[in-house]
Design an enzyme around this catalytic site. Sequence first.
Site, PDB file in Angstrom:
ATOM      1  N   TYR A   2       0.803  -1.226   0.000  1.00 36.34           N
ATOM      2  CA  TYR A   2       0.000   0.000   0.000  1.00 36.34           C
ATOM      3  C   TYR A   2       0.835   1.275   0.000  1.00 36.34           C
ATOM      4  O   TYR A   2       0.286   2.380  -0.086  1.00 36.34           O
ATOM      5  CB  TYR A   2      -0.919   0.026   1.224  1.00 36.34           C
ATOM      6  CG  TYR A   2      -1.860  -1.140   1.299  1.00 36.34           C
ATOM      7  CD1 TYR A   2      -2.959  -1.217   0.455  1.00 36.34           C
ATOM      8  CD2 TYR A   2      -1.657  -2.173   2.206  1.00 36.34           C
ATOM      9  CE1 TYR A   2      -3.843  -2.297   0.517  1.00 36.34           C
ATOM     10  CE2 TYR A   2      -2.522  -3.261   2.278  1.00 36.34           C
ATOM     11  CZ  TYR A   2      -3.612  -3.314   1.428  1.00 36.34           C
ATOM     12  OH  TYR A   2      -4.470  -4.373   1.476  1.00 36.34           O
ATOM     13  N   HIS A  21      -4.338   6.319  -0.815  1.00 43.31           N
ATOM     14  CA  HIS A  21      -4.842   6.286   0.553  1.00 43.31           C
ATOM     15  C   HIS A  21      -3.734   6.492   1.585  1.00 43.31           C
ATOM     16  O   HIS A  21      -4.031   6.716   2.760  1.00 43.31           O
ATOM     17  CB  HIS A  21      -5.514   4.929   0.795  1.00 43.31           C
ATOM     18  CG  HIS A  21      -6.839   5.006   1.487  1.00 43.31           C
ATOM     19  ND1 HIS A  21      -7.579   6.165   1.602  1.00 43.31           N
ATOM     20  CD2 HIS A  21      -7.578   4.045   2.115  1.00 43.31           C
ATOM     21  CE1 HIS A  21      -8.706   5.912   2.255  1.00 43.31           C
ATOM     22  NE2 HIS A  21      -8.719   4.641   2.581  1.00 43.31           N
TER      23      HIS A  21
END
Length: 199
Positions: free
Chosen positions: A14, A19
């Site tokens: 990630y 995000h």
Amino acid sequence: MKVIVGLGNPGLKYALTRHNIGFWVVDRLSEEWGIPVGKEKWKAQVGEGRVGTEKVVLLKPETYMNRSGQSVRPALDWLKCDLEDLLVIYDDLDLPPGKIRLRLKGSAGGHRGVQSIIDHLGTADFKRIKIGIGRPDSPVPVTDYVLSRFNEEEDEPIADAVQRAVDAAKAWIDRPFEEVMNEFNRNRESRIGPPGEDG
């Protein structure tokens, strides 16, 4: 004491996604202040140090985004930190890439990480820096979009937005947040997309 929380998801999978832009800002603050973020505390990666005469705690929750409050609440309780000394930095779908917005308080606006913090603190009265990541042009599910990477066109505006978020957080260390907010919210134009109000 100031507690600065960047929101994101842990792990290399990630690391470069939309995000995780809150993590990026905390990492940059860590570099510029010389405060390593690596201790494991309160279900987070933590860095503690001093900036001038102010104690500063940098926090990257490792609970995954939607459970961020499970890290922030115990950290504030342990540190005995007042809510007025908390700043949360995170991505915002409703702002175009390249725009930041500072707020004294407010709703989660659909952001599950912020909602988790609100739920665990029992209040929405905490300072925020929101960094625009825009919305997808095509009908891509929001979940997939926020876990995607920025495209080449967005790289420069995003780098600029991250630096301005860093500058705003640094300014807050020795200036009233309202003053910092007025300064950094003054530029309402985005380098991508049409100008407009974002609420």
